[in-house]
Structures are given as C-alpha cells and as structure tokens.
Design a protein around this motif. Structure first.
Motif, PDB file in Angstrom:
ATOM      1  N   ILE B 184     -11.818  -9.340 -39.102  1.00 36.38           N
ATOM      2  CA  ILE B 184     -11.382  -9.063 -40.475  1.00 36.38           C
ATOM      3  C   ILE B 184     -12.580  -8.680 -41.322  1.00 36.38           C
ATOM      4  N   PRO B 185     -12.320  -7.869 -42.371  1.00 43.54           N
ATOM      5  CA  PRO B 185     -13.413  -7.485 -43.262  1.00 43.54           C
ATOM      6  C   PRO B 185     -13.837  -8.682 -44.104  1.00 43.54           C
ATOM      7  N   ILE B 186     -15.098  -8.682 -44.485  1.00 39.62           N
ATOM      8  CA  ILE B 186     -15.590  -9.608 -45.499  1.00 39.62           C
ATOM      9  C   ILE B 186     -16.212  -8.764 -46.593  1.00 39.62           C
ATOM     10  N   PRO B 187     -15.728  -8.817 -47.830  1.00 40.99           N
ATOM     11  CA  PRO B 187     -14.640  -9.666 -48.331  1.00 40.99           C
ATOM     12  C   PRO B 187     -13.265  -9.247 -47.780  1.00 40.99           C
ATOM     13  N   GLN B 188     -12.379 -10.212 -47.669  1.00 45.29           N
ATOM     14  CA  GLN B 188     -11.036 -10.026 -47.120  1.00 45.29           C
ATOM     15  C   GLN B 188      -9.999 -10.529 -48.112  1.00 45.29           C
ATOM     16  N   TYR B 189      -8.748 -10.173 -47.843  1.00 48.93           N
ATOM     17  CA  TYR B 189      -7.636 -10.803 -48.552  1.00 48.93           C
ATOM     18  C   TYR B 189      -7.296 -12.086 -47.785  1.00 48.93           C
ATOM     19  N   PRO B 190      -7.283 -13.248 -48.458  1.00 52.53           N
ATOM     20  CA  PRO B 190      -7.294 -14.515 -47.700  1.00 52.53           C
ATOM     21  C   PRO B 190      -6.014 -14.851 -46.933  1.00 52.53           C
ATOM     22  N   LEU B 191      -4.981 -14.005 -47.028  1.00 51.12           N
ATOM     23  CA  LEU B 191      -3.868 -14.162 -46.087  1.00 51.12           C
ATOM     24  C   LEU B 191      -4.389 -14.159 -44.656  1.00 51.12           C
ATOM     25  N   TYR B 192      -5.345 -13.267 -44.381  1.00 41.97           N
ATOM     26  CA  TYR B 192      -5.829 -13.125 -43.001  1.00 41.97           C
ATOM     27  C   TYR B 192      -6.466 -14.412 -42.490  1.00 41.97           C
ATOM     28  N   SER B 193      -7.435 -14.926 -43.252  1.00 41.21           N
ATOM     29  CA  SER B 193      -8.095 -16.152 -42.793  1.00 41.21           C
ATOM     30  C   SER B 193      -7.095 -17.301 -42.707  1.00 41.21           C
ATOM     31  N   ALA B 194      -6.111 -17.323 -43.635  1.00 37.90           N
ATOM     32  CA  ALA B 194      -5.132 -18.416 -43.623  1.00 37.90           C
ATOM     33  C   ALA B 194      -4.276 -18.362 -42.359  1.00 37.90           C
ATOM     34  N   VAL B 195      -3.798 -17.181 -42.018  1.00 38.92           N
ATOM     35  CA  VAL B 195      -2.938 -17.065 -40.824  1.00 38.92           C
ATOM     36  C   VAL B 195      -3.753 -17.336 -39.561  1.00 38.92           C
ATOM     37  N   VAL B 204     -13.252 -13.324 -36.716  1.00 37.22           N
ATOM     38  CA  VAL B 204     -14.474 -12.569 -36.446  1.00 37.22           C
ATOM     39  C   VAL B 204     -14.754 -11.696 -37.672  1.00 37.22           C
ATOM     40  N   ASN B 205     -15.835 -12.006 -38.374  1.00 37.75           N
ATOM     41  CA  ASN B 205     -16.135 -11.310 -39.634  1.00 37.75           C
ATOM     42  C   ASN B 205     -16.920 -10.026 -39.400  1.00 37.75           C
ATOM     43  N   TYR B 206     -16.494  -8.950 -40.041  1.00 40.67           N
ATOM     44  CA  TYR B 206     -17.389  -7.796 -40.185  1.00 40.67           C
ATOM     45  C   TYR B 206     -17.563  -7.550 -41.684  1.00 40.67           C
ATOM     46  N   TYR B 207     -18.784  -7.223 -42.079  1.00 40.96           N
ATOM     47  CA  TYR B 207     -19.098  -7.124 -43.502  1.00 40.96           C
ATOM     48  C   TYR B 207     -18.975  -5.693 -44.002  1.00 40.96           C
ATOM     49  N   LEU B 208     -18.303  -5.532 -45.129  1.00 38.74           N
ATOM     50  CA  LEU B 208     -18.266  -4.226 -45.792  1.00 38.74           C
ATOM     51  C   LEU B 208     -19.597  -4.027 -46.515  1.00 38.74           C
ATOM     52  N   ASP B 209     -19.962  -2.764 -46.717  1.00 44.78           N
ATOM     53  CA  ASP B 209     -21.295  -2.429 -47.226  1.00 44.78           C
ATOM     54  C   ASP B 209     -21.259  -2.264 -48.750  1.00 44.78           C
ATOM     55  N   GLU B 210     -21.610  -3.332 -49.445  1.00 47.73           N
ATOM     56  CA  GLU B 210     -21.506  -3.313 -50.907  1.00 47.73           C
ATOM     57  C   GLU B 210     -22.394  -2.238 -51.529  1.00 47.73           C
ATOM     58  N   GLU B 211     -23.574  -2.019 -50.907  1.00 46.14           N
ATOM     59  CA  GLU B 211     -24.510  -1.031 -51.478  1.00 46.14           C
ATOM     60  C   GLU B 211     -23.926   0.370 -51.365  1.00 46.14           C
ATOM     61  N   ASN B 212     -22.931   0.513 -50.507  1.00 46.08           N
ATOM     62  CA  ASN B 212     -22.360   1.827 -50.237  1.00 46.08           C
ATOM     63  C   ASN B 212     -20.875   1.842 -50.592  1.00 46.08           C
ATOM     64  N   CYS B 213     -20.586   1.346 -51.800  1.00 46.68           N
ATOM     65  CA  CYS B 213     -19.191   1.331 -52.298  1.00 46.68           C
ATOM     66  C   CYS B 213     -18.232   0.599 -51.353  1.00 46.68           C
ATOM     67  N   TRP B 214     -18.685  -0.461 -50.751  1.00 43.52           N
ATOM     68  CA  TRP B 214     -17.851  -1.273 -49.849  1.00 43.52           C
ATOM     69  C   TRP B 214     -17.327  -0.484 -48.651  1.00 43.52           C
ATOM     70  N   ALA B 215     -18.111   0.499 -48.207  1.00 36.40           N
ATOM     71  CA  ALA B 215     -17.651   1.279 -47.056  1.00 36.40           C
ATOM     72  C   ALA B 215     -17.648   0.428 -45.791  1.00 36.40           C
ATOM     73  N   LEU B 216     -16.812   0.836 -44.849  1.00 35.23           N
ATOM     74  CA  LEU B 216     -16.764   0.198 -43.543  1.00 35.23           C
ATOM     75  C   LEU B 216     -17.692   0.987 -42.616  1.00 35.23           C
ATOM     76  N   ASN B 217     -18.634   0.304 -42.005  1.00 33.89           N
ATOM     77  CA  ASN B 217     -19.589   0.957 -41.126  1.00 33.89           C
ATOM     78  C   ASN B 217     -19.309   0.519 -39.682  1.00 33.89           C
ATOM     79  N   VAL B 218     -19.115   1.498 -38.825  1.00 27.83           N
ATOM     80  CA  VAL B 218     -18.718   1.155 -37.452  1.00 27.83           C
ATOM     81  C   VAL B 218     -19.826   0.391 -36.722  1.00 27.83           C
TER      82      VAL B 218
END
Lengths: 496, 496
Positions: B184-195, B204-218
C-alpha cells in the motif's frame, strides 16, 4: 514504458495462461464457506429461468423462488407509510406536496434534521443516526413492558447479517484448543456457519428436538458444550427465536433455562430475533431475551452479555433490499464497545436509507395519527395472511404420506421432514449429491419450485428436510403445495 | 426456571462484576485495527459540539468537520435527477405525478422492472441488479474509449470500502513467511491498513515521493517488494488514483510502469479509482488502469489480475449515505469468481437503493434528454467549485511559513506538510501523543476545525502533515484557511 524491456522480461517471467496468481492460494477460510440459501439449487433455478425466457419447453411456465424470505419479490406490497416517509427523505421537495400525509412529513423532517446537511446522502455516525437509535430504544422499552433500553447500546447495521458477523468478528480469538467455539442450533440459518468458517472459529452444534416441535433442550446444550470443551473454548451461544428454518417459538421457561445456562458457562448470548413480529400460533408469544434477562434479576441482568438483532427485512414490512437492521448489546464492557465502534467506523456507516427504514419499522404510525388506519389495515392483512398460510402449509404437508411437518409457530418457513427411499438415496450418491439436494433438484426440474435442501441448514444424520417459504400469495401457495404433494408421491413411487 | 437452583449454582460460578467474559480475549486482529478518519480527534470534535450545545463558551461557535470527504454534510446539494429517480423508485405512485420529468420516470421504471416484485424492497442478486451492472459496463466502455467491459465482471458493492475488503478477504492466505503481503502507498487511506489488520495479512509500505508531487516511483515499489520478500509473500499491490490523502493524479507513463511491475512480480492489482471524476489540474487527466492495461497489449490484458473500484460517495454526486459502489474484476479465474459470489451471497446483497444511486452515477442524463441541462449545470457547478477550492487551498497554505502544500491535482483533500518545532514535539511526547495529533488537537480546541493528523495515514519518519477536505463552501473555506494560518503562526511562536 519501453516495450523492448517488456519483451525481454517476458522471457524471464512467464505466466502460463489460465493459471492466475491467486488461484492456488486463495483464502482457505473463504473456500470453506457454504451458504445454501443462495447455493447450487438457486444457480440452477436461474438457468431454468433463462431457458424458459428462451422459449425452451418445461412442464411449468415459471420458477417459484420459495428458497428465500423475500416477501416483496413474492408480490407483497410495501407498507405505504414507510415508503412515503422514505420518498420524502429522498427528495425533500415533496415536503411541499399536498399528496403526502402530514404525519409522514413530520417523520421525514425529524429524520432529515438528524442527518448531516439534512440529507440521506451524508455519512451518519458509524453507530447510526442518533434519533433513530433513540427510536429503537423507545421501541424496545415498549416491547419489553418498560424494561429500559439505552440508545448508547443500539448499533444500526446493514441488515441483521452485518450485525451478527461484526459481533462474532469481535468475539473470536485464540488458537488450537483455545480457539473460540460458537454454539449454533442445528438446523441453523447458514449465515452462522458461513461466518464461523470465514473467521476460522469452531462450530459447536446443538440439536433442536424435532420430535418436540423443534424445541431447544438445555440438556442438549450441556452435552454439546461438554464435548466441545475437549477441542475449543466455547464462548458464544447463538439462538434463533422464532426459529429459522424451523419456525418454533421458544417458551419463556426455555429462554430462562438458556439464560441460566449462559450465565453458568459464561457464554456471550447472540439472540437472533428478526422474526419477533412473525408469530402465528395462538398458543405462542414472542419473549425477548432482553426482557427475560431483566426479569431474572440483577445477578443475570448485570452480568450476562447479550446481543440481540432485528431487521427491516422480515416482520410485516419485508424491506429486505434496504439492508436495515439494529443490534442491542447488554453488558458489553465499555472498552469493547469502543473497539466495536472503531471496527464499524472502518466501513463508515450503514446505508442511511436503511437506517431510515428501520426507524419506521420500530416507530410506525400510532393510533390517532393520520396514517394509522391505513397502516393498521396493511399490517393486519400481511400478518393475517401469513398466519393463514402457516396453518395451511402445515395441514397440507401433513396430508402427504412420507412428509411430516411441525407446526409453523412463527417466522416464514416450513421445514418438513421428508422420507427419501433407499433407491433414491443410492441414485443421489451416484450423482454425488446429498439425498435431499437430489430431491430438491428433481422438484425444481419437474415443477419449477425452488426450495433449499435440509443439508444446507444441518439436520440429524439420516433425516432429510427442505426449507420452503410461505410467502407466495394464498392461492399460489395452495398450487405450490399441491405440486409438491404430487411430486412427492410420484418420487416415492419411482424409487419404491 | 428454579430460582433455588440458580442461587445454589451462583456460588460455584462467580462472575466478578466488571470482568465480562469477552474482555480478556477479544479478537487481537480487531484490537490492532486503526482508523484515524473517525479516530480520537473525531470523538473529541463530538464532545466539543456537545459542549457548545450546552452553552459552554469557546473561541468559536461551531465545529467544522473537515476530517472526512462528506460533501452533502458540508452543504453540497444532491444532484436533482438522481434524487428524482430514487424517489420514484421508492414510492412508485409518484410515477403518475406530473411534477417529475419523463426521463427520470423512464429510468425509474427500468430499474424497478429489474427488481424482484418491481420493488427496491426485494433482495437483488448478490452480484447486484442485472441492468445496473449492464449500465456500469456501458459506462466503463465509454470512459475507456471503447475498451470493452463485461457486466459479468461487475460486482455492485456497499460503497467501495466493502468491495476492497471483500476482494482482500479472498486474496489473503498462508502463514509465517508465506503470509500474504499487501503493498500500500504511504500516505494511504486507512481502510487499507485496517482491513490488512483485520485479516492478519502483512502490510508492505511503499512511499510516495512528496518532493515530486506525491508521484509513485516504480523503483520504490522494487525496494519495498524486495525487502518484503524476506518475511512474507507479496501478492497484492494497492494503488489509489487520484490519491487519497495526497491528491496526486498519476500520469499514463506511471500507470504503465506500475502495470509492468505487477505483471513482472505476478501481483494482483487493486486500483482504487473512486476519485476518477475529481481531477482539477489542467495538466492532469484520469487514466483508468483498465484502459492502460488493454492498451499495453494482450500479454498484459490477458494476464494481469485487476480489480477497480468506484463509488456513489465521491465524484460530483457525493451520495455517501447510500453506500453504493461497484468493482470491476479483470482476469479473475472463473473458480475464484464463483467463490466471490458465494462469499457475497452470505450478506445477501448490497443495499438496492445504493445500487439504484450507482446506476444514475454511471448513467446520468444525456444531451437531448429533458433533464440534461439542469443536470449539466449542477455538475459543472460542483466540479468548478472544487477546482477553485483546490487552487485556493494550495495557494493559501503555501503562503504560511512552515507549511508546504503540493498541488491538489485531484480528489478532495489537501495534505500539507507542517513544520512542528522541537518544543512542540516534546510537549506532544509529554502528552503521549504523536506530534501531528497534538497539533491537530490544539487546532480543534482553539478554532473548532477538525482535520486528521498525517500519522493516521502514514508519513516518512520525522515529517508531519494533516488531511483537510476542501468541501466547505468557498467563503467558509477561506475563513477556515485563514484560521489555520493564524493558528499555525501562533503555534510556531508559542513553541519557538
């Protein structure tokens, strides 16, 4: 993306067609779930309906879905007042329309004022809209002759099924011999076994006494719990009253015995009371577990943990599609109540339209109000018809050789015992089917009548049953019963 | 029951008051669940509201609940056509009323004809009403420029949350190192962590890139999966696009990269696309995972397993209370689809009123239809306002020293990064609170504004954020932003 890279990588990560990643390793608890009320027989019914639509000739012209307690699908009309209030809540412009009665408008305004932005389209509190929980508490207090109910103990739910599975989810824990055991009646409503499978809890069966109108005998509870203690930790006792699929209404004495047993064994009581308005036998009355608990004195009323469930789906309203329900909890520790609200909040809230429907179920028009007369007429008509059909079904089934049907004291199902000849049992085995599944499949194929085999609910080894709703209109129900009778006699002859 | 027997037995089975049976042994997975969007800060907001009602003086007159994406609670009016159709379905007598447009009546008739007994009060098929699933499939096909959608792959749900937790329930299995990992992405919507907690799966956390407008980096996905493989079996990859709480809209290139990664690693893709109508930045467009998957060619479109989710709650309709939603599954093995329908059937069906609402979301009035103009005006007004507020929020936050806010490209939240001085961090620790929880509590107590601390969604160690909706009306939102600014400056001064 670079296509070249993909093509190169394709070689290193082959994924054979038809073998998706999930198949070999899906959740085994989900795989173990069974739910007969919508199982293979209902899938078959759907196929037959499609064949009929395509013009394929059958010995009948329609499938009659007597497998599920779905009153309005069988032609029962909604209670006018309920739908008026719901329409007003849905489209508040109608509050200015002269064609709606004032008492319906007053209700709609009360519900909307309690909703965020005065709209059914806002989320409610996870526990449910406050004023609706207050109405539920007032209803319970009236129903139980003044035994108080606290809105704080009321949780609105997405139908009763949601409440039952949520509370079980909270209660189940442990591993190995300390895994939670959940005691359920046999025959049961298969929601229970399904949720127990999902949660990987231990199902502890206690058998209802068919020879004695499906009564619950506390000695049988004692036998079941003693045996269960060898391999699990029995912590929950589920009761369905009036019974589903068995239709018995528990006596007050029996409820006292059960409560005492729960007190003695420190069991959490789950009272599934969704058929509390559906009592037909003149000798029977519905007694709520809550009321009896309080009447037994403070040793019980302060200690026994109880959750009781109700729903918009049954009763005389039959609003299954709205998925409304409530649960009342008694003696639940404040910390657990906090955990419960947290768990519910993950799904945000029950459908607000279902909550509004629940409000009308617990708070219908009162004598003197503008809509009372029509409401009363509609209610009496539904319940009167059900009582007639309960008696009719019992009487007609008991005329058939090889069928025995206990009185339908309440709920909305017959669960007759059927004699299946040895040759038919052998034929079923050849088809790898339970004998009563074989019987019900033949019934469906030859008459279009869809009922659920007893094996989907559980039954004593060597006995066979089916569950049939009594919801079709009287004349249609008579035809259905006649067809079952003719089928049964032919079946006995064929496999004699 | 014999009272004497009870009294005798009471001695042998004492149950100390205040220690109910369930407390010590409730489900540990449930205890582990966290859901910040309705967590302690929201409970506190409720307490403050009660205090205001009781006349207790505060530095503000109302609590502004900017913690949850609940448009109508913030005053957004429902789309008229949707509510007209719903009212007609609810109370079909209105089909004779001249005050409803013909196109709304036509829709209502179509939905009712597909319901058992022509009523919203009947159960539907567990997968949802057929004609509504057809409308969903037609919508997806239009949205994706002709990429076909099959109604058989559409499952109507009780909001998107229900769909997401159901599919995760199917996918999770194994024990120890072979326990299912869910990325799941971090930050995430907490439904995911709850379920994930509820199911005892591995997050399993993957971090979005805040410096890059929260982009997802593979590359970050690769890092996360490599580390996870040491202790679990990563099988599912969850994507939220447009992002919640982060508001980024994924580029087409990024989606291709993610799909290729899922193909390579044989991951089941969960695409949470509930904000697909909520895109504001002129440079951004919503691309569905389904469409990109098909455009990448048969190696992907025939192999990658995908579930995509949508809802009545977001978009421009904002019908959260109806709990409507759908999921589309791609490449799900027929046996697993059977298992899914079985699992869904245990809860009988999603609320039929929510299904009807979903129908209007995917099939609004078309140009030329009687209701089109009004509908179009209402839709553009909601989306235009949201775009204005997204820009306004970004701009105003970025004026404040110690606050940095990425562009709100989509969804309906700002997730600004806030600087919290060391002294405030120490004060928070003294209160046993996360620093951003401490900050948000102070904000609530001093201004009445309720936002959710970043720690409820997850964030990089040492960074602090909060999530605030942009749903209040423009003028109110300006006041809210000014109050946050003033509060923040005072907070920095106080803890300098």
């Amino acid at each position: 993306m670079q296509r070249a890279a993909v093509l190169v990588r394709r070689g290193c990560c082959p994924r054979a067609a038809g073998t998706p990643a999930v198949l070999p390793s899906m959740n085994p608890q989900v795989r173990a779930v069974e739910y007969a009320v919508r199982g293979p027989i209902v899938l078959k019914a759907g196929e037959i309906e499609l064949e009929l639509q395509r013009g394929i000739k059958k010995p009948f012209t329609e499938v009659i879905r007597a497998n599920i307690g779905d009153a309005q699908a069988m032609g029962q009309q909604p209670i006018t007042f309920l739908r008026q209030v719901m329409a007003l809540c849905t489209y508040p412009n109608l509050l200015d329309s002269p064609s709606f009665p004032e008492d319906a408008k007053k209700r709609a305004r009360r519900i909307l004022q309690a909703c965020g932005g005065n709209s059914l389209g806002s989320y409610s509190a996870s526990q449910g809209v406050n004023c609706i929980r207050e109405d539920v508490a007032a209803y319970i207090t009236r129903r139980d002759g003044g035994v108080p109910a606290d809105p704080d103990n009321i949780y609105l739910t997405t139908g009763a099924s949601d409440g039952i599975s949520t509370i079980l989810k909270i209660l189940v824990s442990g591993g190995g011999k300390s895994r939670t055991g959940v005691m359920i009646p046999i025959p049961q409503y298969p929601l229970y076994s399904a949720v127990i499978s999902e949660l990987d809890a231990i199902q502890v069966n206690y058998y209802l006494d068919e020879e004695n109108c499906w009564a619950l005998n506390v000695n049988e509870l004692r036998r079941a719990i003693q045996e269960a203690k060898d391999h699990c930790d029995p912590k929950v006792l589920c009761i369905i009253n009036p019974g589903n699929p068995t239709g018995q209404v528990q006596s007050r004495k029996c409820i006292e015995d059960v409560i005492h047993f729960a007190w003695e064994e420190k069991l959490f009581l789950l009272a599934d009371e969704v058929y509390q308005d559906n009592v037909y036998s003149p000798d029977c009355r519905f007694h709520s577990f809550k009321k009896v608990l309080y009447e037994m004195g403070p040793e019980y009323s302060s200690n026994v943990e109880l959750a009781s469930f109700h729903s918009t789906s049954k009763g005389y309203m039959g609003e299954c599609g709205y998925r409304g329900g409530y649960m009342e909890v008694i003696n639940l520790h404040p910390e657990i109540k906090g955990q419960l609200v947290k768990l519910l909040s993950v799904r945000l809230c029950p459908p607000v339209s279902g909550q509004a429907a629940m409000d009308i179920v617990v708070n219908p028009p009162a004598p003197g109000e503008e809509s009372f007369e029509q409401f009363h007429r509609e209610k009496e008509s539904v319940l009167g018809n059900l009582a007639t059909k309960a008696k009719l079904t019992e009487d007609l089934f008991n005329e058939v050789p090889g069928i025995h049907c206990n009185p339908l004291q309440g709920a909305m199902y017959a669960f007759p015992r059927i004699f299946i000849p040895t040759k038919a049992v052998e034929a079923a085995q050849a088809h790898k089917m339970a004998p009563d599944m074989f019987y019900c499949m033949k019934l469906l194929e030859e008459t279009g009548i869809c009922v659920v085999p007893g094996s989907g609910f559980g039954q004593r080894e060597g006995t066979y049953h089916f569950r049939m709703t009594i919801l079709p209109p009287v004349e249609k129900l008579k035809t259905v019963l006649q067809k079952v009778k003719d089928f049964h006699i032919k079946f006995l002859e064929k496999y004699a």
